[in-house]
Design a protein around this motif. Structure first.
Motif, PDB file in Angstrom:
ATOM      1  N   GLU A   1       0.667  -1.139   0.167  1.00 46.01           N
ATOM      2  CA  GLU A   1       0.124   0.152   0.073  1.00 46.01           C
ATOM      3  C   GLU A   1       0.926   1.322   0.053  1.00 46.01           C
ATOM      4  OE1 GLU A   1      -3.793  -1.718   2.466  1.00 46.01           O
ATOM      5  OE2 GLU A   1      -2.745  -0.061   3.242  1.00 46.01           O
TER       6      GLU A   1
ATOM      7  N   ASN B   1      -4.101   4.515 -10.445  1.00 43.73           N
ATOM      8  CA  ASN B   1      -5.100   3.190 -10.474  1.00 43.73           C
ATOM      9  C   ASN B   1      -5.372   2.841 -11.938  1.00 43.73           C
ATOM     10  OD1 ASN B   1      -5.251   3.037  -7.688  1.00 43.73           O
ATOM     11  ND2 ASN B   1      -7.030   4.437  -7.559  1.00 43.73           N
TER      12      ASN B   1
ATOM     13  N   TYR C   1      -8.784  15.967   0.819  1.00 42.67           N
ATOM     14  CA  TYR C   1      -9.246  14.961  -0.350  1.00 42.67           C
ATOM     15  C   TYR C   1     -10.987  15.282  -0.520  1.00 42.67           C
ATOM     16  CZ  TYR C   1      -9.284  10.965  -3.333  1.00 42.67           C
ATOM     17  OH  TYR C   1      -9.566  10.333  -4.477  1.00 42.67           O
TER      18      TYR C   1
ATOM     19  N   SER D   1      -1.299  -0.654  -3.960  1.00 39.49           N
ATOM     20  CA  SER D   1      -2.922  -0.308  -3.583  1.00 39.49           C
ATOM     21  C   SER D   1      -2.725   1.112  -2.983  1.00 39.49           C
ATOM     22  CB  SER D   1      -3.510  -1.070  -2.944  1.00 39.49           C
ATOM     23  OG  SER D   1      -4.904  -0.730  -2.484  1.00 39.49           O
TER      24      SER D   1
ATOM     25  N   GLU E   1      -6.247   8.810  -9.175  1.00 38.65           N
ATOM     26  CA  GLU E   1      -7.141   8.112 -10.331  1.00 38.65           C
ATOM     27  C   GLU E   1      -6.058   7.935 -11.530  1.00 38.65           C
ATOM     28  OE1 GLU E   1      -9.978  10.788 -11.738  1.00 38.65           O
ATOM     29  OE2 GLU E   1     -11.276  10.619 -10.032  1.00 38.65           O
TER      30      GLU E   1
ATOM     31  N   LYS F   1      -8.820   5.443   4.296  1.00 41.41           N
ATOM     32  CA  LYS F   1      -8.288   4.471   5.151  1.00 41.41           C
ATOM     33  C   LYS F   1      -8.497   5.176   6.637  1.00 41.41           C
ATOM     34  CE  LYS F   1      -4.824   0.755   6.287  1.00 41.41           C
ATOM     35  NZ  LYS F   1      -4.122   0.003   5.526  1.00 41.41           N
TER      36      LYS F   1
ATOM     37  N   LYS G   1      -4.008   3.882  -0.711  1.00 39.42           N
ATOM     38  CA  LYS G   1      -4.745   4.420   0.160  1.00 39.42           C
ATOM     39  C   LYS G   1      -4.758   5.777   0.590  1.00 39.42           C
ATOM     40  CE  LYS G   1      -6.190  -0.152   0.403  1.00 39.42           C
ATOM     41  NZ  LYS G   1      -7.510  -0.326  -0.001  1.00 39.42           N
TER      42      LYS G   1
ATOM     43  N   TYR H   1     -16.612  11.020   3.916  1.00 35.11           N
ATOM     44  CA  TYR H   1     -15.661  10.469   2.937  1.00 35.11           C
ATOM     45  C   TYR H   1     -16.265   9.255   2.404  1.00 35.11           C
ATOM     46  CZ  TYR H   1     -12.327  13.752   4.593  1.00 35.11           C
ATOM     47  OH  TYR H   1     -11.778  15.138   4.989  1.00 35.11           O
ATOM     48  N   ASP H   2     -15.937   8.726   1.353  1.00 33.19           N
ATOM     49  CA  ASP H   2     -16.392   7.331   0.789  1.00 33.19           C
ATOM     50  C   ASP H   2     -15.318   6.340   1.417  1.00 33.19           C
ATOM     51  OD1 ASP H   2     -14.073   7.437  -0.709  1.00 33.19           O
ATOM     52  OD2 ASP H   2     -15.150   8.169  -2.506  1.00 33.19           O
ATOM     53  N   GLU H   3     -15.511   5.142   0.864  1.00 36.24           N
ATOM     54  CA  GLU H   3     -14.777   4.056   1.234  1.00 36.24           C
ATOM     55  C   GLU H   3     -13.270   4.063   1.135  1.00 36.24           C
ATOM     56  OE1 GLU H   3     -16.349   2.976  -2.654  1.00 36.24           O
ATOM     57  OE2 GLU H   3     -17.314   3.507  -0.722  1.00 36.24           O
ATOM     58  N   SER H   4     -12.910   4.856   0.268  1.00 37.05           N
ATOM     59  CA  SER H   4     -11.538   4.934  -0.177  1.00 37.05           C
ATOM     60  C   SER H   4     -10.595   5.339   0.754  1.00 37.05           C
ATOM     61  CB  SER H   4     -11.237   5.609  -1.623  1.00 37.05           C
ATOM     62  OG  SER H   4     -11.651   7.179  -1.512  1.00 37.05           O
TER      63      SER H   4
ATOM     64  N   GLN I   1      -6.766  13.876  -6.106  1.00 38.78           N
ATOM     65  CA  GLN I   1      -7.865  12.898  -6.675  1.00 38.78           C
ATOM     66  C   GLN I   1      -7.280  12.470  -8.121  1.00 38.78           C
ATOM     67  OE1 GLN I   1     -11.624  14.870  -7.504  1.00 38.78           O
ATOM     68  NE2 GLN I   1     -12.576  12.885  -6.769  1.00 38.78           N
TER      69      GLN I   1
END
Length: 799
Positions: A40, A66, A47, A74, A63, A94, A76, A89-92, A59
């Motif tokens: 990671e 990825n 953000y 990965s 992107e 950590k 995070k 925030y969303d699930e991205s 951001q």
């Protein structure tokens, strides 16, 4: 180390070995179910939904990482916030770090240290983000045992002693430092004493755009007939928009149709402190100067596609920041990448990028000078075009795709040794292929990504395009491909002369040009025969009328092929007739293959010696097609002499153009000569077509010999298009679907012509076919083929 959980047999595999076995196209080894947990990269940054420049920057960077890589790492996020600016925030996300809480830094470092997956911590640093807690940040750096990379978005010159010490401690504790301009790097070196080896310059990323038609975009946004000036970004007094407003009366006096767009909402931090005070001041000035019909606010945080549209329709972009220490500007970068001619105040970023005629610099707050320069540019359309072109070429290397590559290489260098990079294969995109194609044929050149109809057409490009579109149809059965196949076939057929030869060059009006009399056309004739042969080999899936047209054209074209002397032309003819015979054996075709292959063998015997297993005394362009043609001759006849020379010469070539991690084909700036091959040093001049021909040959050799090393090299060669080259920059443009025309020593040729774009497509389709399981050893060399060879070997005059 990557954590790997194996659910069967308690078998532990290294990640590299696991990746190799999972990706092996020829291995039947059964891999137990496994969960590969990637290393990671933890990015500490503001953000979205927070609206600020660094949040948007991060951001875009994440992107692009990825999209660019797979099975590598990965990404995070640790979102930075304060007591007065919290977000959902969303699930991205950590972790969330509240920088106002003193112990938060300490607790975060403990979590990071305890997490075996985290290899690198990337901190987006802006002094405003840590203004009250630099000491806590330094404590965090002392405590964290993972590799830390600091990205300085601002580097202030001439620091006082306490500020200097603070920055020095931060830089000493970091494993690597990223800055966005060379001037910022020099400040760190000269004013802070930072070791230059610790600093990497990675420019602010920019978005690839299709450079749409300005007139059509203006029509779409109801701005037809307007000369558009614009600026954008979150609004604050630092933008100094009033500098432009004070210049507007003088600009309007010469340009009554001018409109100034102020794009962007007020910066949320500014809005919390003072509301809309600055915007209201600007509105008052607009009324005072009677500019209401010439200034338009777009008070919104625009979605990226709409923002890029506004920038592309802009005639002149104005950047009037009043902060001489502003190291970099994302808004400035986005504007220049969209082709905007730019007038800017001399912040370091602008001074660096706009040098050499790529833009215009004006003094801070000088409205009179600004008005003069705007009027000068609005009077001179060609000057605006020149500035735009220079700016686009200068900023091209900063595309987010290239920024992702630069970051990933630094992660690989900084992180655990098990972190290895694997490029993600882009989707097949025919947009630029279709854009280049008219009802008559494929246009030869482009200016950036706009087809240049004045460049005319060639058999070379249309032959390659026909092969590529046939391959695409073979894979997808997309019936719209047939229209393009017919266009290319008709063009090739129209260039066939009474004597069975093809002319190559045709102007935009459909007339043959004088260049046909000034150039050796043997290679072009060979390519036409290759394309016709490949089309005929697909007779089971293509319309009968198309096949019959190709057959009649080929029948006329091969009458005199044994008279050609060009080695590559002979190779193309062998390939074309091999494909024809793969479906329907013809003694005449085999006889021609044998005659040409035997001639190539004689050339090989004449030139080859110890450490030089080749057909000529030099390596030039299109080298891979020579051993590939010998392999085709073997597959057609079963003659093992062809097979031996095919493999020996191909392996020799591969040894000259591959190392363990990348490919570097022979430069068109200087061929590799037999007597000087060990000292060959040419850099740049690498052409997409040579990469594509190498990939096609590797595919055929992998299938014929069942050798996984050819497969590995094929994937390695394709990564050249994706950034695995000496500049670490993309050659394929995923936004347009076009391919840049060449890799030079210090830059990329951004024009996306037919040769390069079709070459990429052929390589991409080859990768696609082989991914679908085409790597089975070819065992079709049966007795009848060997008998055919023995019967025909002494009948070379059958034609």
């Amino acid at each position: 180390m990557r954590n790997i959980v194996i659910t069967q047999n308690s078998k532990i595999l290294s990640t590299r070995r696991l990746k190799s076995e999972l990706n092996s196209p020829v291995s039947n080894h059964m891999i137990p179910e496994a969960i590969v947990k990637l290393p990671e990269i933890l990015v500490m940054t503001t953000y979205p939904p927070k609206e600020c420049g660094i949040a948007t920057y991060s951001q875009d960077l994440i992107e692009s990482l990825n999209k660019k890589f797979k099975n590598s790492f990965s990404v995070k996020i640790c979102a930075l916030e304060t007591n007065v600016a919290k977000h959902i925030y969303d699930e991205s996300i950590k972790y969330v770090l509240n920088t106002d809480q003193k112990n938060a830094f300490y607790h975060l470092s403990e979590k990071i240290n305890a997490d075996d997956l985290i290899q690198v911590v990337l901190i987006q640093h802006e002094f405003g983000l840590f203004i009250k807690n630099e000491a806590n940040l330094i404590q965090f750096l002392y405590k964290t045992r993972k590799a830390v990379i600091i990205v300085f978005h601002t580097v202030l010159p001439n620091p006082n002693s306490s500020f200097k010490v603070n920055v020095q401690v931060i830089t000493q504790l970091a494993h690597s430092i990223i800055v966005m301009t060379h001037s910022a790097a020099q400040i760190l070196i000269n004013d802070y004493g930072v070791d230059s080896d610790k600093i990497t310059v990675i420019a602010h990323g920019t978005h690839l755009v299709q450079h749409s038609d300005k007139k059509l975009l203006k029509e779409e946004y109801n701005l037809s007939g307007k000369k558009v000036l614009s600026t954008f970004g979150l609004l604050s007094s630092g933008k100094s928009i009033e500098t432009t407003l004070d210049a507007m009366p003088e600009i309007i006096s010469e340009n009554e149709d001018v409109l100034f767009l102020i794009i962007g909402k007020t910066h949320p931090s500014v809005a919390k402190e003072e509301g809309e005070k600055y915007r209201m001041m600007l509105e008052t000035k607009i009324q005072t100067l009677q500019l209401e019909n010439h200034v338009l606010f777009i008070n919104a945080f625009l979605p990226l596609p709409q923002l890029l549209d506004f920038l592309q329709l802009t005639d002149i972009y104005l950047f009037t920041s009043n902060d001489p220490n502003q190291a970099v500007s994302g808004t400035f970068s986005y504007a220049i990448s969209c082709g905007c001619p730019i007038i800017s105040t001399p912040i370091p970023h602008a001074s660096e990028v706009l040098s050499g005629g790529a833009g215009v610099i004006v003094d801070f707050g000088d409205s009179q000078q600004l008005a003069k320069e705007v009027n000068h540019l609005l009077r001179n359309k060609q000057l605006r075009k020149n500035i735009s072109a220079k700016g686009v070429h200068k900023i091209a290397s900063t595309a987010w795709e290239n920024s992702a590559i630069a970051h990933a290489l630094l992660f690989e260098k900084t992180g655990d040794k098990n972190l290895s990079l694997e490029y993600k294969i882009p989707k097949i995109n025919l947009d630029h292929i279709k854009k280049l194609t008219t009802d008559f044929g494929m246009i030869q050149f482009s200016i950036i990504n706009q087809p240049d109809s004045e460049s005319g057409y060639t058999v070379d490009d249309n032959a390659r395009a026909m092969v590529a579109m046939c391959e695409h149809f073979e894979l997808t059965k997309d019936k719209t491909d047939l229209d393009y196949i017919k266009i290319y076939l008709n063009f090739i057929t129209s260039c066939l002369q009474e004597d069975g030869s093809f002319l190559n060059y045709v102007d935009e009006d459909g007339n043959f040009t004088k260049q046909n009399d000034e150039t050796n056309l043997e290679d072009s004739n060979g390519r036409a025969i290759w394309a016709l042969g490949y089309l005929i080999s697909l007779k089971a899936i293509l319309p009968t009328a198309v096949i019959e047209t190709a057959k009649l054209t080929l029948k006329r074209a091969i009458v005199n092929v044994t008279k050609i002397h060009s080695t590559r032309a002979m190779a193309f003819v062998i390939k074309g007739l091999y494909y024809v015979d793969s479906e329907e054996k013809a003694h005449q075709n085999t006889a021609i293959i044998i005659e040409l292959a035997d001639r190539m063998i004689q050339m090989y015997k004449h030139e080859s010696k110890t450490n030089w297993n080749w057909f000529e005394s030099y390596l030039t362009y299109g080298n891979s097609i020579l051993p590939e043609a010998m392999l085709c001759a073997y597959l057609n006849t079963g003659n093992t002499n062809y097979k031996k020379i095919a493999k020996t010469s191909f392996d020799f070539l591969l040894g000259k153009i591959f190392n363990d991690k990348s490919i570097k084909v022979i430069s068109n700036k200087g061929w590799m000569m037999k007597d000087d091959s060990e000292d060959y040093q040419a850099i740049g001049g690498e052409q997409p077509i040579d990469i594509a021909y190498t990939i096609l040959a590797l595919s055929k050799f992998a299938k014929a010999f069942g050798d996984e090393e050819y497969t590995r090299k094929m994937k390695l060669a394709f990564s050249w298009f994706l950034g695995n080259n000496h500049l670490h920059q993309i050659i394929y443009n995923p936004c347009t679907g076009g391919c840049y025309d060449g890799l030079e020593d210090t830059y990329i040729n951004l024009n996306q012509g037919a040769e390069s774009t079709v070459s990429y497509l052929m390589a991409r389709l080859c990768i696609e076919k082989n991914t679908k399981g085409a790597f089975k050893p070819d065992t079709t060399h049966n007795v009848s083929k060997k008998e055919n060879y023995s019967k025909l070997s002494n009948k070379k005059a059958m034609v």
